[in-house]
Design an enzyme around this catalytic site. Sequence first.
Site, PDB file in Angstrom:
ATOM      1  N   SER A 240      -2.794   0.053   5.388  1.00  0.00           N
ATOM      2  CA  SER A 240      -1.465   0.569   5.723  1.00  0.00           C
ATOM      3  C   SER A 240      -1.527   1.155   7.125  1.00  0.00           C
ATOM      4  CB  SER A 240      -1.054   1.650   4.731  1.00  0.00           C
ATOM      5  OG  SER A 240      -1.769   2.838   5.018  1.00  0.00           O
ATOM      6  N   LYS A 241      -0.390   1.681   7.569  1.00  0.00           N
ATOM      7  CA  LYS A 241      -0.316   2.225   8.931  1.00  0.00           C
ATOM      8  C   LYS A 241      -1.344   3.333   9.169  1.00  0.00           C
ATOM      9  CE  LYS A 241       4.303   0.986  10.310  1.00  0.00           C
ATOM     10  NZ  LYS A 241       5.467   1.154   9.424  1.00  0.00           N
ATOM     11  N   ARG A 242      -1.757   3.976   8.071  1.00  0.00           N
ATOM     12  CA  ARG A 242      -2.754   5.043   8.231  1.00  0.00           C
ATOM     13  C   ARG A 242      -4.048   4.519   8.851  1.00  0.00           C
ATOM     14  NH1 ARG A 242      -4.842   6.515   3.635  1.00  0.00           N
ATOM     15  NH2 ARG A 242      -3.819   4.849   2.497  1.00  0.00           N
TER      16      ARG A 242
END
Length: 470
Positions: A240-242
């Site tokens: 994910s964007k994390r």
Amino acid sequence: MSDTVRVRFAPSPTGHLHIGGARTALFNWLYARHFGGAFVLRIEDTDRTRSTDEYIDAIIEGMTWLGLDWDEGPFRQMDRFDLYRSYVERLVQEGRAYYCYCSAEDLEARRQKAMAEGKSPAYDGRCRRLTEPVAGVTPAVRFRMPQIGQTVVDDLIRGKVVFDNAQLDDLIIVRSDGTPTYNLTVVVDDVDMKITHVIRGDDHLNNTPKQIQLYEAFGYSVPKFAHLPMILGSDKTRLSKRHGATSVMAYHEMGYLPEALLNYLVRLGWSYGDQEVFSRDELTRYFSFENVGKAAAVFNPEKLLWLNQQYIMAMAPEALAKMIVPFLAREKVIAEGGSLDMAWLGRAVKTLQERAKTLVELARSLRYYIVEDIDFDPKAKEKFLNEKGLPLLKELHAELLGLAEFTHDGLEGVFKAVVAKHGVKLGALAQPVRVAVTGGTESPGIYEVLEVLGKEKTLKRIEKAIAAIG
Ligand code: GLU
């Protein structure tokens, strides 16, 4: 089956093309190209609250950049509601689907009750046997699932996955507002588009038995399935964007080559011995699901960066020069829309391409070749532009004035003569010159740099360095 393979990539335009979607598109594309089949692009835009035209454009932009060309489409599900309706009517007429008049509130209350009693929360089948419509209620349409037996998903990656039909709910295929649901539209489109292989993320595996029942109800021979393993971040949670950039075009902006990203994406799940770098041609030749693993793949940005560097190193300098122009503008090395002598830029690029991991790095490193004036890095200036180097620089300047052509060998001759005369090592001259012409202490070989930089800029910069010392 070589000319019958038909696959599709079916993104929902609720976001940009991301790493996972691009890998799904790539595996479909490779499979189609491997068998000389057709690759269909289908936009699943029925979720009106989350789908946008901008995201459709963004997905197309991402695929185009990656060179994943499709043979048919893009089709949009929003344009195909009449088709879905006709398929649903057929199911209702054949008794394979029925109208359901249960309200959302009733359904929820019955679900809660069933769960409290330790029973299955699945639809209780209340409207299955209705023979008359309920006045004043607009119904949904449900698909009549078989209640006994099993549905087997024969997956090219996972083998046979068995589902008990008793677990399959009577699926809503049209909501009471008249909109068709995901499982219906996917199957109708796969049937209508004569899809032979469904290649998608394994987050869809639980939908597959329901869809198999629908294909069969439509009398369509069930496609083969390949459910691709998930992509995880370094901490083993879903990517994910994390974990950093996940959109394909963000990698474009960061200076990755499409070929490098493609090469990286294919290795997220697929392998071919221990080969890491593949041409597009090799990929289409070698690709098969036999070499796709079941285990989730971990996204490794360092490896992607390494691959990118391999591709930058291997590129023809002229081609790289063309590619670098927009990055030069973005890094403000040239003005927006500014032009350059491309043959010369190719020569400049050639000296630096071994050192750059991304196009952004390459654009930044080209700065001293292109701009008129450079600044000296203060530390480099202090260390190398000083009294010790001054006579050497002066001598070199005088000699270079008389050098008609700035060629590697001509320059080497001059440098060697100057250091011999002063009884110093080459570095004692090369480093001050390097700082003088590039501003810093790291660059390609000094003769290569000066050859590209040319006489005028070289002399001007040495003059400026002499003045800075004095
Ligand atoms: N539209 C679905 C998605 O974006 C894909 C459906 C499919 O491939 O069957 O996840």
